[in-house]
Design an enzyme around this catalytic site. Structure first.
Site, PDB file in Angstrom:
ATOM      1  N   LYS A 274       1.682   9.641 -11.030  1.00 53.84           N
ATOM      2  CA  LYS A 274       1.509  10.335  -9.608  1.00 53.84           C
ATOM      3  C   LYS A 274       1.389  12.226  -9.494  1.00 53.84           C
ATOM      4  O   LYS A 274       2.762  12.253  -9.913  1.00 53.84           O
ATOM      5  CB  LYS A 274       2.699   9.478  -9.087  1.00 53.84           C
ATOM      6  CG  LYS A 274       2.701   9.795  -7.055  1.00 53.84           C
ATOM      7  CD  LYS A 274       3.761   8.655  -6.796  1.00 53.84           C
ATOM      8  CE  LYS A 274       4.299   9.036  -5.444  1.00 53.84           C
ATOM      9  NZ  LYS A 274       5.219   7.756  -4.863  1.00 53.84           N
ATOM     10  N   ASP A 279       5.803  14.838  -0.149  1.00 52.63           N
ATOM     11  CA  ASP A 279       5.673  13.121   0.375  1.00 52.63           C
ATOM     12  C   ASP A 279       6.586  13.055   1.290  1.00 52.63           C
ATOM     13  O   ASP A 279       7.362  13.449   1.139  1.00 52.63           O
ATOM     14  CB  ASP A 279       6.179  12.299  -1.127  1.00 52.63           C
ATOM     15  CG  ASP A 279       5.906  10.248  -0.029  1.00 52.63           C
ATOM     16  OD1 ASP A 279       5.291  10.690   0.990  1.00 52.63           O
ATOM     17  OD2 ASP A 279       6.527   9.360  -0.071  1.00 52.63           O
ATOM     18  N   LYS A 286       9.651   9.613   7.239  1.00 56.39           N
ATOM     19  CA  LYS A 286      10.932   9.699   6.500  1.00 56.39           C
ATOM     20  C   LYS A 286      11.614  10.838   7.145  1.00 56.39           C
ATOM     21  O   LYS A 286      11.875  11.594   8.252  1.00 56.39           O
ATOM     22  CB  LYS A 286      10.818  11.002   4.884  1.00 56.39           C
ATOM     23  CG  LYS A 286      10.784   9.664   3.357  1.00 56.39           C
ATOM     24  CD  LYS A 286      10.093  10.290   2.144  1.00 56.39           C
ATOM     25  CE  LYS A 286       9.304   9.937   1.386  1.00 56.39           C
ATOM     26  NZ  LYS A 286      10.180   8.876   1.020  1.00 56.39           N
ATOM     27  N   ASP A 297       7.745  14.922  -5.971  1.00 54.84           N
ATOM     28  CA  ASP A 297       7.226  13.219  -5.721  1.00 54.84           C
ATOM     29  C   ASP A 297       6.051  13.487  -6.650  1.00 54.84           C
ATOM     30  O   ASP A 297       4.715  12.729  -7.097  1.00 54.84           O
ATOM     31  CB  ASP A 297       6.790  12.923  -4.285  1.00 54.84           C
ATOM     32  CG  ASP A 297       6.802  11.422  -4.250  1.00 54.84           C
ATOM     33  OD1 ASP A 297       7.129  10.627  -5.077  1.00 54.84           O
ATOM     34  OD2 ASP A 297       5.809  11.176  -3.771  1.00 54.84           O
ATOM     35  N   ASP A 356       4.351   5.534   4.095  1.00 59.16           N
ATOM     36  CA  ASP A 356       5.221   5.779   2.873  1.00 59.16           C
ATOM     37  C   ASP A 356       5.597   5.120   1.929  1.00 59.16           C
ATOM     38  O   ASP A 356       5.700   5.943   0.629  1.00 59.16           O
ATOM     39  CB  ASP A 356       6.840   6.270   3.009  1.00 59.16           C
ATOM     40  CG  ASP A 356       7.607   6.646   2.623  1.00 59.16           C
ATOM     41  OD1 ASP A 356       6.374   7.427   1.849  1.00 59.16           O
ATOM     42  OD2 ASP A 356       8.731   6.739   3.349  1.00 59.16           O
ATOM     43  N   GLU A 358       2.937   5.110  -0.319  1.00 59.82           N
ATOM     44  CA  GLU A 358       1.309   6.093  -0.912  1.00 59.82           C
ATOM     45  C   GLU A 358       0.985   5.840  -2.019  1.00 59.82           C
ATOM     46  O   GLU A 358       0.292   6.098  -3.056  1.00 59.82           O
ATOM     47  CB  GLU A 358       1.525   7.656   0.113  1.00 59.82           C
ATOM     48  CG  GLU A 358       2.167   9.081  -0.682  1.00 59.82           C
ATOM     49  CD  GLU A 358       3.950   8.282  -0.887  1.00 59.82           C
ATOM     50  OE1 GLU A 358       3.992   7.457  -0.329  1.00 59.82           O
ATOM     51  OE2 GLU A 358       3.849   8.883  -2.385  1.00 59.82           O
ATOM     52  N   ARG A 360       1.733   4.435  -4.831  1.00 61.20           N
ATOM     53  CA  ARG A 360       0.627   2.975  -5.446  1.00 61.20           C
ATOM     54  C   ARG A 360      -0.718   2.858  -4.730  1.00 61.20           C
ATOM     55  O   ARG A 360      -1.362   3.057  -5.559  1.00 61.20           O
ATOM     56  CB  ARG A 360       0.877   1.947  -4.683  1.00 61.20           C
ATOM     57  CG  ARG A 360       1.093   1.084  -3.396  1.00 61.20           C
ATOM     58  CD  ARG A 360       2.029   0.564  -3.222  1.00 61.20           C
ATOM     59  NE  ARG A 360       3.596   0.939  -2.835  1.00 61.20           N
ATOM     60  CZ  ARG A 360       5.054   0.287  -2.692  1.00 61.20           C
ATOM     61  NH1 ARG A 360       5.072  -0.927  -2.448  1.00 61.20           N
ATOM     62  NH2 ARG A 360       6.092   0.656  -2.625  1.00 61.20           N
TER      63      ARG A 360
HETATM   64  N1  BES Z   1       8.133   8.422  -3.057  1.00 57.75           N
HETATM   65  C1  BES Z   1       8.746   7.913  -2.374  1.00 57.75           C
HETATM   66  C2  BES Z   1       9.901   6.780  -3.430  1.00 57.75           C
HETATM   67  C3  BES Z   1      11.030   8.094  -3.813  1.00 57.75           C
HETATM   68  C4  BES Z   1      12.132   7.836  -2.973  1.00 57.75           C
HETATM   69  C5  BES Z   1      10.875   8.658  -4.778  1.00 57.75           C
HETATM   70  C6  BES Z   1      13.331   8.381  -2.637  1.00 57.75           C
HETATM   71  C7  BES Z   1      11.890   9.124  -4.992  1.00 57.75           C
HETATM   72  C8  BES Z   1      13.843   9.161  -4.547  1.00 57.75           C
HETATM   73  C9  BES Z   1       7.743   6.466  -2.466  1.00 57.75           C
HETATM   74  O1  BES Z   1       6.347   7.474  -2.331  1.00 57.75           O
HETATM   75  C10 BES Z   1       8.123   5.865  -1.222  1.00 57.75           C
HETATM   76  O2  BES Z   1       8.110   6.707  -0.444  1.00 57.75           O
HETATM   77  N2  BES Z   1       8.787   4.414  -1.379  1.00 57.75           N
HETATM   78  C11 BES Z   1       8.627   3.992   0.108  1.00 57.75           C
HETATM   79  C12 BES Z   1       7.953   2.628  -0.664  1.00 57.75           C
HETATM   80  C13 BES Z   1       8.736   1.061   0.367  1.00 57.75           C
HETATM   81  C14 BES Z   1       8.023   2.653   2.466  1.00 57.75           C
HETATM   82  C15 BES Z   1       8.147   0.644   0.195  1.00 57.75           C
HETATM   83  C16 BES Z   1      10.138   3.574  -0.413  1.00 57.75           C
HETATM   84  O3  BES Z   1      10.851   3.383  -2.090  1.00 57.75           O
HETATM   85  O4  BES Z   1      11.300   3.872   0.482  1.00 57.75           O
HETATM   86 ZN    ZN Z   2       6.127   9.415  -2.894  1.00 61.89          ZN
HETATM   87 MN    MN Z   3       6.411   7.599   0.437  1.00 66.43          MN
END
Ligand code: BES
Ligand code: ZN
Ligand code: MN
Length: 511
Positions: A274, A279, A286, A297, A356, A358, A360
């Site tokens: 990825k 992000d 966020k 990210d 958020d 994104e 996947r």
């Molecule tokens: N890059 C983030 C995941 C992340 C969060 C990595 C904190 C390291 C620390 C990912 O893109 C994301 O934002 N995931 C969301 C998914 C949710 C919206 C279903 C998450 O984990 O909150």
């Molecule tokens: Zn992300």
């Molecule tokens: Mn995200």
């Protein structure tokens, strides 16, 4: 760091320091440690007998030899190896790291060291030498690229000479030391890519770095720009990148690419990383707290690029492919929105529940692209979910796999390298959580089991080859420096992928 191996006795080295070791629960000194003790008039014995130095893992003590005719170096460093029964490659790395950091604080630039654990600790000689070198390089890594003045105490350890008394071990020591250096270089490359801020490490920058490493060795590199992605129908990746002024890139690195038609029969091992270079969350933005961490990210991308450099340097025999979908996730009038439906390259449609989620989406198109290689196995790495951080903290990478053999191989590689992975289930019930009433699936399954529902979406695109997903959200960067890991980008995944690849053979993919 300059690394050399020579045959000899460490007490006769003329460096600023020499390094020997002690187990916590072994009372008789042996090997090089006994020889140095004797030459120093029993100095090691005395610090041991006073109880000032127990030999606990990573404990270091610096001694100053009185008779420089008998111990010719300026300093003797003794490092604790912990209990003998607990000793493993991770102990060897931690001992090496403790020494390297102590020497760096002292401003020592050149050192001669024995290999920890090869003669007394039951480790394979080459693996022990690899551990010593890897950890010395990784522990002294610094990222001061943007500092006008080098920070205090930044004298680097410049020269490590490995001194081996047993001539029968020399070849293995040389082999291990070389591999350690090549692998550590891959990790340091990954760390640099992670640590560079988002305004430097853009998708274009990642592509340039991939191109750069492919100039030196057995690698080929192909970069897709947005028009090329549009032609392929990569609507999920392009949906995420729509809000960004930085154009997306799709990076294809190949090691040992077979010429012409054979490409379709070679069954490569395939890695996907990825590469979200920043992000923000997009329209589902966020919070501001710690948002800056989201420059990390792209750690999955960094792991794949670093691992590809290392497998090329090691000259592995297999065909290995590395794919990196790279984009930012930002807000704009053109950005994708909750409620949008994206058509992925596979033809499957995805309802956007949350912009958020994104990672996947871009991985979905990368996994579809991966199918053209007819891979023997696919491993993807992604800072995918906060839920994985909640589940496992920073002590293990989350693993979701469709194949027990591949999962087992990753678990073994994790135990060997110290980049531990822990498997989570992928039962059908999790798949139901991403059902959509308007599209083939939606991109979020809610809070419950978030690390797994994210993997469940990926599984829709992974094809029939054995597939494993590594969620490195908790392990990719670190708040504090520890052992051989500095603050910031860890370079997680490089050593794990390289270990998997080194043990890989065509048969390994079958279960
Ligand atoms: N890059 C983030 C995941 C992340 C969060 C990595 C904190 C390291 C620390 C990912 O893109 C994301 O934002 N995931 C969301 C998914 C949710 C919206 C279903 C998450 O984990 O909150
Ligand atoms: Zn992300
Ligand atoms: Mn995200």
């Amino acid at each position: 760091m300059n690394i050399t191996v020579r045959h000899g006795e460490v007490q006769k080295a003329r460096d600023e320091a020499i390094v020997v070791n002690l187990f916590e629960d072994v009372d008789t000194l042996s090997g090089a440690t006994a020889a140095v003790d004797k030459a120093s008039g029993g100095q090691i014995r005395r610090v041991r007998d006073t109880g000032d130095f127990t030999g606990a893992l990573g404990q270091t003590i610096v001694l100053y030899p009185e008779d420089r005719r008998r111990v010719t170096a300026q300093r003797i460093v003794v490092v604790g190896l912990g209990r003998r029964g607990n000793f493993d490659l991770e102990s060897a790395r931690r001992a090496s790291a403790a020494v390297a950091r102590r020497l760096q604080l002292l401003g020592v630039e050149q050192v001669s060291s024995i290999v920890h654990g090869a003669s007394a600790g039951d480790l394979a000689t080459d693996a022990a030498a690899q551990a010593l070198v890897e950890a010395a390089i990784l522990a002294t890594y610094r990222f001061d690229h943007y500092m006008s003045k080098a920070p205090k105490g930044s004298t680097a350890l410049k020269k490590l000479t490995i001194v081996e008394a047993d001539s029968k071990r020399l070849t293995a020591v040389r082999r291990g030391a070389k591999a350690g250096q090549q692998i550590a270089a891959g990790v340091c490359l990954a760390r640099d890519l992670c640590n560079h801020p988002g305004n430097t490490a853009t998708p274009t920058y990642l592509a340039q770095q991939a191109r750069r490493i492919s100039r030196n060795n057995s690698l080929t590199c192909k970069i897709l720009d947005e028009p090329a992605m549009r032609k392929l129908g990569m609507g999920a990746l392009l949906g995420v990148s729509a809000g960004s002024a930085q154009p997306a890139r799709f990076i294809i690195l190949e090691h040992n690419r077979p010429p012409g038609k054979k490409a379709s029969t070679s069954k490569p091992l395939l890695f996907v990383g990825k590469g979200v270079t920043f992000d923000s969350g997009g329209i589902s933005i966020k919070g501001s707290a710690k948002m800056g961490d989201m420059k990390f990210d792209m750690s999955g991308a960094a792991a794949v690029i670093g691992a590809m450099q290392a497998v090329a340097a090691l000259g592995l025999k297999q065909h290995i492919v590395g794919l990196v979908p790279a984009t930012e996730n930002l807000l704009d009038g053109k950005a994708y929105k909750p409620g949008d439906i994206l058509r992925s390259m596979s033809g499957k449609t995805i309802e956007i529940d949350n912009t958020d989620a994104e990672g996947r989406l871009i991985l979905a198109d990368a996994l579809t692209y991966a199918q053209r290689f007819k891979p023997a196995a696919i491993v993807d790495l992604a800072t995918l979910t906060g839920a994985c951080v909640v589940a496992l903290g920073s002590h293990a990478t989350g693993l979701v796999a469709t194949d027990d053999h591949l999962a087992q191989r990753l678990q073994t590689a994790g135990d060997t390298t110290g980049e531990r992975v822990w498997r989570l289930p992928l039962w059908d019930e999790y798949k139901q959580q991403i059902r959509s009433s308007v599209a083939d699936m939606k991109n979020s399954g809610g809070r419950e089991g978030g690390a797994i529902t994210a993997a469940a979406l990926l599984a829709e695109f992974a094809g029939d080859a054995p597939w494993a997903h590594l969620d490195i959200a908790g392990t990719a960067w670190s708040q504090r420096s520890q052992h051989y890991t500095p603050r910031g980008g860890v370079g997680i995944g490089v050593r794990l992928l390289v270990e998997l690849a080194r043990n890989w053979s065509a048969r390994a993919g079958r279960s």
